[in-house]
Enzyme design. Structure first.
Site, PDB file in Angstrom:
ATOM      1  N   TYR A 156     -17.347  31.321 -53.014  1.00 53.73           N
ATOM      2  CA  TYR A 156     -17.139  30.121 -53.193  1.00 53.73           C
ATOM      3  C   TYR A 156     -18.301  29.025 -54.379  1.00 53.73           C
ATOM      4  CZ  TYR A 156     -14.752  25.319 -54.381  1.00 53.73           C
ATOM      5  OH  TYR A 156     -14.226  24.171 -54.303  1.00 53.73           O
ATOM      6  N   SER A 206     -13.475  23.689 -60.338  1.00 53.16           N
ATOM      7  CA  SER A 206     -12.022  23.810 -60.200  1.00 53.16           C
ATOM      8  C   SER A 206     -11.517  24.490 -61.242  1.00 53.16           C
ATOM      9  CB  SER A 206     -11.086  22.431 -59.439  1.00 53.16           C
ATOM     10  OG  SER A 206     -11.621  22.218 -58.582  1.00 53.16           O
ATOM     11  N   TYR A 245      -5.210  17.749 -59.718  1.00 57.21           N
ATOM     12  CA  TYR A 245      -5.014  16.922 -58.830  1.00 57.21           C
ATOM     13  C   TYR A 245      -3.946  15.567 -58.491  1.00 57.21           C
ATOM     14  CZ  TYR A 245      -9.399  19.700 -58.467  1.00 57.21           C
ATOM     15  OH  TYR A 245     -10.487  20.308 -58.269  1.00 57.21           O
ATOM     16  N   VAL A 299     -14.354  19.352 -62.342  1.00 52.49           N
ATOM     17  CA  VAL A 299     -15.126  18.401 -62.388  1.00 52.49           C
ATOM     18  C   VAL A 299     -16.757  18.198 -63.173  1.00 52.49           C
ATOM     19  CG1 VAL A 299     -17.331  18.980 -60.635  1.00 52.49           C
ATOM     20  CG2 VAL A 299     -16.061  16.913 -60.312  1.00 52.49           C
ATOM     21  N   LYS A 355     -10.671  28.108 -59.473  1.00 49.83           N
ATOM     22  CA  LYS A 355      -9.706  27.881 -58.878  1.00 49.83           C
ATOM     23  C   LYS A 355      -8.140  28.880 -59.109  1.00 49.83           C
ATOM     24  CE  LYS A 355     -10.923  23.617 -55.631  1.00 49.83           C
ATOM     25  NZ  LYS A 355     -10.718  21.984 -55.052  1.00 49.83           N
TER      26      LYS A 355
HETATM   27  O1  DON Z   1     -15.636  22.032 -54.556  1.00 49.09           O
HETATM   28  C1  DON Z   1     -16.701  21.332 -54.972  1.00 49.09           C
HETATM   29  O2  DON Z   1     -17.092  19.949 -54.655  1.00 49.09           O
HETATM   30  C2  DON Z   1     -17.122  21.314 -56.786  1.00 49.09           C
HETATM   31  N1  DON Z   1     -17.495  22.159 -56.691  1.00 49.09           N
HETATM   32  C3  DON Z   1     -15.898  21.111 -57.208  1.00 49.09           C
HETATM   33  C4  DON Z   1     -14.802  20.690 -57.105  1.00 49.09           C
HETATM   34  C5  DON Z   1     -13.773  19.903 -58.723  1.00 49.09           C
HETATM   35  O3  DON Z   1     -14.077  20.313 -59.499  1.00 49.09           O
HETATM   36  C6  DON Z   1     -12.675  19.350 -58.339  1.00 49.09           C
HETATM   37  N2  DON Z   1     -12.765  18.904 -59.442  1.00 49.09           N
HETATM   38  N3  DON Z   1     -12.424  18.109 -60.560  1.00 49.09           N
END
Ligand code: DON
Length: 309
Positions: A193, A65, A245, A263, A68
């Site tokens: 993505y 994330s 978040y 994540v 982003k």
């Molecule tokens: O969109 C997703 O599910 C992941 N590849 C990225 C999400 C993410 O990093 C959420 N973070 N804390």
């Protein structure tokens, strides 16, 4: 200038590392589940080229994330802020990052902000280019410029398994398509993505990206403006309001630094006008943020009085 190991940072890492036991590494795909929950690293990158580091700095991780914020900067340059914010909002949400709830309950239906998955997918959709490959290469090139590292690549294993398991993200895309926020083929957008999320680097590279945002878009080495100052400021504001978040409010009170987490355990921090921070600690708390990374930032912020509030 090489990044120097630093004893004060080492002490903070040792202190914060104690808390890794209370976290868990993400295991929704095998490639992330393999991470060592005990790993913790930090780098600080300063405008004069100095860099200080401690911990497992050789370890690489996928941006997830954190990407982003970078994609948002690119898309704001590609399309301008009116275009982008007609399609994605600017408001924080107390919901988890991948929630579909607000998309359904808000009218008109548009993602609340670019840091939650629905908003991020809409933003990735806006990257200009002839093809998925071309759009991804433009993003990758931008990441290389921000990090000052031409060797940055994406992790194919992570991209592949994210692609195979991105059911909820596909659902968000179909919702966005129904409401004409995106138009392209959903699988193609998910391909782009998931590659974006799988871009891989060390905490040293991440700290170098953090300083570009801290310096309002300026390359610390050349002084070139990599992105307009206004865009860097918009990105930093989103980092403060939505970067961690549904833990962003508490993070702002306790730490007070614009930051974005992923994540895989990365956190990018940008102390305005001062320095960039890159952290990697794959053990996560229950909101999906690096548990020891947050602890480390808390210690850093307290010891050096870094809160901007
Ligand atoms: O969109 C997703 O599910 C992941 N590849 C990225 C999400 C993410 O990093 C959420 N973070 N804390």
């Amino acid at each position: 200038m090489p990044c120097k190991s630093n004893d004060e940072l080492k002490e903070l890492v040792n202190e914060a590392r104690k808390i890794t036991k209370s976290g868990r590494v993400a295991d929704y795909i095998p490639a992330l589940g393999k991470a060592n929950p005990n790993d913790l690293s930090i780098a600080l990158n300063f405008p004069d080229g100095r860099c200080f580091s401690a911990g497992d700095i050789e370890k690489k991780f996928s941006l997830q994330s954190i990407s982003k914020v970078i994609t948002l900067a690119l898309v704001l340059m590609d399309r301008g802020k009116e275009y982008v914010f007609e399609r994605v909002g600017m408001e924080p949400t107390g919901d988890p990052f991948n929630s579909i709830a607000k998309l359904e309950s808000m009218a008109p239906s548009k993602p609340l902000n670019p840091m939650i998955n629905a908003g991020a997918l809409a933003v990735t959709h806006m990257i200009k280019g002839e093809s998925i490959e071309d759009r991804f290469q433009r993003l990758l090139q931008f990441v290389r410029e921000l990090s000052g590292n031409d060797g940055i690549q994406f992790n194919q294993e992570i991209a592949r398994s994210e692609y195979d398991t991105a059911h909820l993200n596909r659902a968000l895309c179909y919702f966005l398509k129904q409401h004409h926020i995106i138009e392209e083929d959903v699988d193609e957008l998910i391909d782009l993505y998931t590659k974006q999320c799988a871009i891989e680097m060390s905490c040293l590279d991440l700290a170098r990206i953090g300083i570009v945002f801290a310096l309002d878009g300026k390359d610390p080495q050349t002084g070139n403006q990599i992105m307009p100052a206004k865009i860097a400021r918009i990105c930093k504001t989103f980092m403060v309001t939505c970067g961690m978040y549904n833990a962003s409010g508490e993070f702002a009170i306790k730490i007070g630094i614009p930051a974005k987490s992923g994540v895989a355990g990365g956190i990018m921090g940008s102390v305005p006008g001062k320095f960039g921070i890159g952290i990697f600690g794959p053990a996560l708390d229950d909101k999906g943020n690096s548990i020891a990374g947050i602890k480390l930032l808390e210690l850093l912020s307290k010891n050096y009085n870094l809160s901007m509030f």
